[in-house]
Write an enzyme that holds these catalytic residues in place. Structure first.
Site, PDB file in Angstrom:
ATOM      1  N   ASP A   9       0.856  -1.172   0.000  1.00  0.00           N
ATOM      2  CA  ASP A   9       0.000   0.000   0.000  1.00  0.00           C
ATOM      3  C   ASP A   9       0.903   1.236   0.000  1.00  0.00           C
ATOM      4  O   ASP A   9       2.093   1.156   0.346  1.00  0.00           O
ATOM      5  CB  ASP A   9      -0.899  -0.037   1.237  1.00  0.00           C
ATOM      6  CG  ASP A   9      -1.713   1.230   1.408  1.00  0.00           C
ATOM      7  OD1 ASP A   9      -2.364   1.648   0.430  1.00  0.00           O
ATOM      8  OD2 ASP A   9      -1.683   1.815   2.512  1.00  0.00           O
ATOM      9  N   ASP A  11      -0.175   5.193   0.815  1.00  0.00           N
ATOM     10  CA  ASP A  11      -0.404   6.168   1.885  1.00  0.00           C
ATOM     11  C   ASP A  11      -0.655   5.461   3.214  1.00  0.00           C
ATOM     12  O   ASP A  11      -1.483   4.560   3.313  1.00  0.00           O
ATOM     13  CB  ASP A  11      -1.589   7.066   1.526  1.00  0.00           C
ATOM     14  CG  ASP A  11      -1.322   7.870   0.267  1.00  0.00           C
ATOM     15  OD1 ASP A  11      -0.506   8.807   0.330  1.00  0.00           O
ATOM     16  OD2 ASP A  11      -1.902   7.535  -0.785  1.00  0.00           O
ATOM     17  N   THR A  43      -2.840   0.282  -4.307  1.00  0.00           N
ATOM     18  CA  THR A  43      -3.181   1.549  -3.693  1.00  0.00           C
ATOM     19  C   THR A  43      -4.546   2.062  -4.112  1.00  0.00           C
ATOM     20  O   THR A  43      -5.047   1.703  -5.179  1.00  0.00           O
ATOM     21  CB  THR A  43      -2.092   2.595  -4.070  1.00  0.00           C
ATOM     22  OG1 THR A  43      -2.479   3.892  -3.605  1.00  0.00           O
ATOM     23  CG2 THR A  43      -1.886   2.656  -5.583  1.00  0.00           C
ATOM     24  N   GLY A  44      -5.117   2.906  -3.268  1.00  0.00           N
ATOM     25  CA  GLY A  44      -6.341   3.593  -3.642  1.00  0.00           C
ATOM     26  C   GLY A  44      -6.086   4.726  -4.615  1.00  0.00           C
ATOM     27  O   GLY A  44      -7.018   5.257  -5.218  1.00  0.00           O
ATOM     28  N   ASN A 219      -9.336  -0.791   3.367  1.00  0.00           N
ATOM     29  CA  ASN A 219      -9.275  -1.196   1.964  1.00  0.00           C
ATOM     30  C   ASN A 219      -8.111  -2.141   1.680  1.00  0.00           C
ATOM     31  O   ASN A 219      -8.011  -2.685   0.580  1.00  0.00           O
ATOM     32  CB  ASN A 219      -9.199   0.029   1.043  1.00  0.00           C
ATOM     33  CG  ASN A 219      -8.029   0.943   1.357  1.00  0.00           C
ATOM     34  OD1 ASN A 219      -7.591   1.064   2.496  1.00  0.00           O
ATOM     35  ND2 ASN A 219      -7.520   1.613   0.345  1.00  0.00           N
TER      36      ASN A 219
END
Length: 266
Positions: A9, A11, A43-44, A219
């Site tokens: 991931d 952030d 990642t988002g 997430n």
């Protein structure tokens, strides 16, 4: 090396709270790569503003962006897989956001659209500048030439809590995912970091037990539970830690470096 595919991931995990990539994390990633491990970002973020971190690390593999809704090859920006969603079904959510003065954006694999780019609030402008994104004004659905992969809302956490509670009572066809304290994402029901990571592992011929993932938020749970070794950051909520096999240091203490040293380099 036991783990051949390592999903990170960005952030709250790879980056510290100032959104900087530490030298310690970068050096550990370089050593894992030298020994044959393949690092991917899961990642988002959009591929557009996550690929630069891959380039900073000298990596040319893959980015699983938009919480797994779009898998992109770094070297040529080709979209290898995406979960396109029914954009017209977003109309009730857009109406809700407009009624309650909640900011939202609509995303394709590489592009982002907002209600009216000329009327962005100071907070929204700051967010987009901070994340190195330049949005455009939302066109009519029939004018889209690429699949919509994610709908994101951004507002104060208590307002977001109420919106999320109400939306979960609606009959809907989306994966509703809390991706940050101030963010909720709507995606195709099968879009997730875990599914994207599984698809990539199959494509690369890497068994599940040779996949390691590191994340810090809700997430990330799907990729933590898919991987043979799922590692939560110390700055994760308790539910995320419970879903992982192990916990490493925080994102401000080079927790990614510590996990890579322990599970890949020892």
């Amino acid at each position: 090396m036991r783990y051949k595919l390592i999903a990170l991931d960005v952030d709250g995990t790879l980056l510290n709270d100032d959104h900087h990539l530490s030298t310690e994390n970068k050096e550990a990633i370089a050593e894992v790569t030298r020994l044959g491990g393949q690092i991917v970002l899961c990642t988002g973020r959009s591929p557009q503003n996550s690929i630069p971190f891959m380039e900073e690390m000298g990596l040319s593999g893959y980015v699983l962006g938009h919480n797994g809704a779009a898998t992109v090859r770094v070297k040529d920006r080709e979209v290898l897989h995406q979960y396109g969603m029914d954009a017209r079904g977003l109309d009730p959510y857009i109406d809700y956001c407009r009624k309650h003065d909640i900011h939202y954006d609509v995303n394709t694999a590489f592009d982002m659209y907002v209600d009216n780019v000329e009327n962005l609030t100071k907070e929204a402008n700051y967010m987009y500048e901070h994340f190195r994104i330049v949005p455009a004004t939302l066109p009519a659905w029939e004018d889209f030439r690429e699949p919509v992969v994610k709908f994101t809302v951004f507002t104060q956490s208590e307002i977001l809590d109420e919106a999320e509670r109400e939306w979960r009572t609606w009959t809907h066809e989306y994966n509703i995912l809390r991706s940050g304290e101030f963010f909720v994402d709507l995606m195709h029901p099968e879009a997730s970091k875990g599914n994207a990571l599984k698809n990539l592992a199959v494509k690369l011929g890497i068994p599940q037990e040779e996949v390691l993932s590191i994340g810090n938020y809700f997430n990330d749970i799907s990729m933590l539970t898919y991987a043979g070794m799922g590692v939560a950051m110390d700055n994760s909520p308790v539910e995320v830690k419970a879903a992982a096999n192990a916990v490493t240091g925080s994102n401000n203490e080079h927790g990614v470096r510590d996990a890579l040293v322990k599970y890949c380099l020892s």
